[in-house]
Design an enzyme around this catalytic site. Structure first.
Site, PDB file in Angstrom:
ATOM      1  N   GLY A 127     -80.082 -59.579 -24.030  1.00 26.08           N
ATOM      2  CA  GLY A 127     -80.023 -60.668 -25.020  1.00 26.08           C
ATOM      3  C   GLY A 127     -79.349 -60.293 -26.325  1.00 26.08           C
ATOM      4  N   GLY A 182     -76.315 -58.830 -26.198  1.00 28.47           N
ATOM      5  CA  GLY A 182     -74.891 -58.787 -25.849  1.00 28.47           C
ATOM      6  C   GLY A 182     -74.231 -60.122 -26.191  1.00 28.47           C
ATOM      7  N   THR A 186     -70.903 -62.917 -11.138  1.00 30.94           N
ATOM      8  CA  THR A 186     -69.595 -63.254 -11.737  1.00 30.94           C
ATOM      9  C   THR A 186     -68.669 -63.904 -10.702  1.00 30.94           C
ATOM     10  OG1 THR A 186     -67.549 -62.265 -12.600  1.00 30.94           O
ATOM     11  CG2 THR A 186     -68.908 -60.836 -11.282  1.00 30.94           C
ATOM     12  N   ASP A 187     -67.675 -64.625 -11.195  1.00 30.24           N
ATOM     13  CA  ASP A 187     -66.656 -65.195 -10.283  1.00 30.24           C
ATOM     14  C   ASP A 187     -65.830 -64.093  -9.623  1.00 30.24           C
ATOM     15  OD1 ASP A 187     -65.187 -64.416 -12.558  1.00 30.24           O
ATOM     16  OD2 ASP A 187     -64.113 -66.314 -12.771  1.00 30.24           O
ATOM     17  N   GLU A 188     -65.862 -62.889 -10.211  1.00 29.27           N
ATOM     18  CA  GLU A 188     -65.021 -61.799  -9.679  1.00 29.27           C
ATOM     19  C   GLU A 188     -65.494 -61.306  -8.310  1.00 29.27           C
ATOM     20  OE1 GLU A 188     -63.524 -58.843 -12.331  1.00 29.27           O
ATOM     21  OE2 GLU A 188     -63.865 -60.094 -14.100  1.00 29.27           O
ATOM     22  N   TYR A 199     -66.072 -52.606 -11.152  1.00 24.15           N
ATOM     23  CA  TYR A 199     -66.936 -53.583 -11.836  1.00 24.15           C
ATOM     24  C   TYR A 199     -67.381 -54.676 -10.870  1.00 24.15           C
ATOM     25  CZ  TYR A 199     -68.186 -57.778 -14.450  1.00 24.15           C
ATOM     26  OH  TYR A 199     -68.835 -58.922 -14.885  1.00 24.15           O
ATOM     27  N   LYS A 254     -71.082 -55.674  -9.300  1.00 22.90           N
ATOM     28  CA  LYS A 254     -71.705 -56.987  -9.494  1.00 22.90           C
ATOM     29  C   LYS A 254     -72.037 -57.628  -8.146  1.00 22.90           C
ATOM     30  CE  LYS A 254     -72.397 -58.871 -12.806  1.00 22.90           C
ATOM     31  NZ  LYS A 254     -73.606 -58.802 -13.671  1.00 22.90           N
TER      32      LYS A 254
HETATM   33  N1  LIG Z   1     -68.309 -62.139 -20.388  1.00 22.67           N
HETATM   34  C1  LIG Z   1     -67.869 -62.801 -19.338  1.00 22.67           C
HETATM   35  O1  LIG Z   1     -66.855 -63.506 -19.419  1.00 22.67           O
HETATM   36  C2  LIG Z   1     -68.623 -62.732 -18.026  1.00 22.67           C
HETATM   37  C3  LIG Z   1     -68.159 -63.497 -16.942  1.00 22.67           C
HETATM   38  C4  LIG Z   1     -68.879 -63.464 -15.746  1.00 22.67           C
HETATM   39  C5  LIG Z   1     -70.035 -62.706 -15.645  1.00 22.67           C
HETATM   40  N2  LIG Z   1     -70.457 -61.971 -16.707  1.00 22.67           N
HETATM   41  C6  LIG Z   1     -71.715 -61.214 -16.559  1.00 22.67           C
HETATM   42  O2  LIG Z   1     -72.615 -61.751 -17.519  1.00 22.67           O
HETATM   43  C7  LIG Z   1     -73.458 -60.732 -18.067  1.00 22.67           C
HETATM   44  C8  LIG Z   1     -73.315 -60.724 -19.575  1.00 22.67           C
HETATM   45  O3  LIG Z   1     -71.974 -60.418 -19.943  1.00 22.67           O
HETATM   46  P1  LIG Z   1     -71.563 -60.141 -21.467  1.00 22.67           P
HETATM   47  O4  LIG Z   1     -70.108 -60.317 -21.552  1.00 22.67           O
HETATM   48  O5  LIG Z   1     -72.477 -60.891 -22.349  1.00 22.67           O
HETATM   49  O6  LIG Z   1     -71.917 -58.591 -21.565  1.00 22.67           O
HETATM   50  P2  LIG Z   1     -71.955 -57.605 -22.821  1.00 22.67           P
HETATM   51  O7  LIG Z   1     -71.245 -56.375 -22.402  1.00 22.67           O
HETATM   52  O8  LIG Z   1     -71.513 -58.300 -24.064  1.00 22.67           O
HETATM   53  O9  LIG Z   1     -73.514 -57.309 -23.010  1.00 22.67           O
HETATM   54  C9  LIG Z   1     -74.267 -56.584 -22.083  1.00 22.67           C
HETATM   55  C10 LIG Z   1     -75.644 -56.372 -22.681  1.00 22.67           C
HETATM   56  O10 LIG Z   1     -76.447 -55.655 -21.727  1.00 22.67           O
HETATM   57  C11 LIG Z   1     -77.133 -54.620 -22.411  1.00 22.67           C
HETATM   58  N3  LIG Z   1     -77.394 -53.539 -21.442  1.00 22.67           N
HETATM   59  C12 LIG Z   1     -76.478 -52.779 -20.790  1.00 22.67           C
HETATM   60  N4  LIG Z   1     -77.083 -51.901 -19.982  1.00 22.67           N
HETATM   61  C13 LIG Z   1     -78.415 -52.110 -20.124  1.00 22.67           C
HETATM   62  C14 LIG Z   1     -79.572 -51.506 -19.540  1.00 22.67           C
HETATM   63  N5  LIG Z   1     -79.470 -50.506 -18.658  1.00 22.67           N
HETATM   64  N6  LIG Z   1     -80.792 -51.973 -19.903  1.00 22.67           N
HETATM   65  C15 LIG Z   1     -80.911 -52.993 -20.803  1.00 22.67           C
HETATM   66  N7  LIG Z   1     -79.856 -53.587 -21.398  1.00 22.67           N
HETATM   67  C16 LIG Z   1     -78.624 -53.150 -21.055  1.00 22.67           C
HETATM   68  C17 LIG Z   1     -76.177 -54.176 -23.516  1.00 22.67           C
HETATM   69  O11 LIG Z   1     -76.838 -53.469 -24.539  1.00 22.67           O
HETATM   70  C18 LIG Z   1     -75.634 -55.541 -23.966  1.00 22.67           C
HETATM   71  O12 LIG Z   1     -76.486 -56.131 -24.921  1.00 22.67           O
HETATM   72  C19 LIG Z   1     -73.032 -59.443 -17.385  1.00 22.67           C
HETATM   73  O13 LIG Z   1     -73.898 -59.195 -16.310  1.00 22.67           O
HETATM   74  C20 LIG Z   1     -71.626 -59.735 -16.888  1.00 22.67           C
HETATM   75  O14 LIG Z   1     -71.331 -58.965 -15.735  1.00 22.67           O
HETATM   76  C21 LIG Z   1     -69.770 -61.954 -17.889  1.00 22.67           C
END
Ligand SMILES: NC(=O)c1ccc[n+]([C@@H]2O[C@H](COP(=O)([O-])OP(=O)(O)OC[C@H]3O[C@@H](n4cnc5c(N)ncnc54)[C@H](O)[C@@H]3O)[C@@H](O)[C@H]2O)c1
Length: 335
Positions: free
Chosen positions: A8, A10, A124-126, A149, A153
């Site tokens: 939360g 991130g 993710t869509d990936e 990555y 996922k």
């Molecule tokens: N950003 C995108 O466009 C996108 C698209 C599709 C899917 N996602 C998925 O959505 C999720 C969020 O993405 P985002 O861009 O907000 O990520 P981000 O990298 O901004 O944030 C990730 C968060 O997870 C926390 N974290 C990492 N490892 C941890 C652990 N072991 N224990 C507890 N906390 C941990 C980090 O401190 C951070 O706050 C991810 O799972 C990502 O794969 C993101």
């Protein structure tokens, strides 16, 4: 409702948390605060005692069990992860740990509970791999991940499916497309372009920037999660598309246009190894629950640019020494 948001602090997590608080929900953030997670992202809410916060690793079963027991959430949203594809090319190990092993620990903790809360896990869509020349993927499409990555996922996603099928653990999987908006780390395409354009620095485009991605404004994604917490069916996966496909080149050009900067800032650089040409998903399932993205592309982009321009205090400390280099990260590591 009571939401525990893992990750939360991130990008997507903190945007979700802000939305949930606005909507009157109770929220506990559980986050390890890696380089991508920042307390600054939720500080306004913490300062006003509007949310709780636990700094801990998702792999730490004991801390996790304790947090769930004392907060007693209705819903756990897992938005934690290692998320930067370039980093996964240089060093896959943290991706395997966080996106697979930690998800396993989370599922195990929930499996041990008599009445586990609903888990909404973010994939993710990936995971569907390259959709170039193929129709947009539906939720039942098989996985063909290309990078360390997306493979990590896909594994986390499959574990969630298995825990539903085998143990009837209540889990909903969301597969969002690319999100954009405030609080995204400056290593990602849109913030990177805004910050470089602001400084008049060259903006590198991998392989000419012809890759197609679908984009959704992060608050629209958050709205989908809030909706699924009530209307989603456990055991189901839901794509969250933006219905807004753009080439990376178009994205960069739109930012430069909105910022009044010249297109000559764009430089083409060597493509990322294994780079997928297109991601695309169908969205009828989430649409049938009454959700659709509300924010038009240029409006969301303008909001995002304005946020970065007004919040230099937030991103300035995150710029590394080689931030403005146009060398591709995997080349730099190999050198
Ligand atoms: N950003 C995108 O466009 C996108 C698209 C599709 C899917 N996602 C998925 O959505 C999720 C969020 O993405 P985002 O861009 O907000 O990520 P981000 O990298 O901004 O944030 C990730 C968060 O997870 C926390 N974290 C990492 N490892 C941890 C652990 N072991 N224990 C507890 N906390 C941990 C980090 O401190 C951070 O706050 C991810 O799972 C990502 O794969 C993101």
């Amino acid at each position: 409702m009571r939401f525990m948001v893992i990750g939360g602090a991130g990008f997507m997590g903190s945007n979700l948390v802000h939305r949930l608080v606005r909507e009157g929900h109770r929220v506990l953030v559980y986050d390890k605060l890696t380089y991508a997670g920042r307390i600054e992202n939720i500080k306004d809410l913490l300062d006003r005692n509007l949310i709780g916060f636990v700094r801990a690793d998702l792999c730490d079963e004991e801390r996790l069990r304790e947090a769930i027991k004392s907060f007693s959430p209705d819903v756990i949203v897992n938005l934690s992860g290692e998320t930067h594809v370039d980093r996964s090319i240089n060093e896959p190990a943290p991706f395997i740990r966080t996106n697979i092993n930690c998800v396993f620990h989370l599922l195990e903790v929930l499996r041990g509970m008599e009445e586990p809360p609903l888990l909404i896990h973010t994939s993710t869509d990936e995971v569907y791999g390259d959709r170039w020349g193929l129709p947009p993927a539906g939720e039942d499409e098989c996985f063909r991940p290309s990078s360390p990555y997306s493979a990590s996922k896909a594994a986390g996603d499959l574990l969630c499916q298995a825990y539903w099928r085998t143990y009837r653990l209540p889990v909903i999987i969301v597969r969002p497309c690319n999100n954009y908006g405030p609080y995204q780390h400056p290593e990602k395409l849109i913030p990177k372009t805004i910050i470089r354009a602001l400084h008049g620095k060259p903006i590198p485009l991998y392989g000419g920037g012809w890759q197609v991605r679908d984009w959704v404004f992060v608050d629209d994604f958050a709205e989908a999660v809030e909706l699924l917490a009530v209307k989603g069916r456990p055991g189901e996966a839901y794509n969250i598309p933006g219905f807004n496909e753009r080439t990376n080149r178009e994205v960069v050009e739109d930012i430069l246009m909105l910022m009044g900067k010249p297109l000559s800032l764009i430089v083409e650089v060597e493509d990322r190894p294994g780079h997928d040409r297109r991601y695309a998903m169908r969205g009828d399932k989430i649409r049938s629950l009454g959700w659709k993205p509300k924010t038009p592309w240029l409006e969301g982009l303008r909001k995002t640019i304005n946020w970065y321009l007004s919040n230099e205090w937030w991103w300035r400390p995150l710029l590394t020494d080689h931030y403005f280099s146009v060398e591709t990260p995997w080349r730099r590591e190999r050198a």
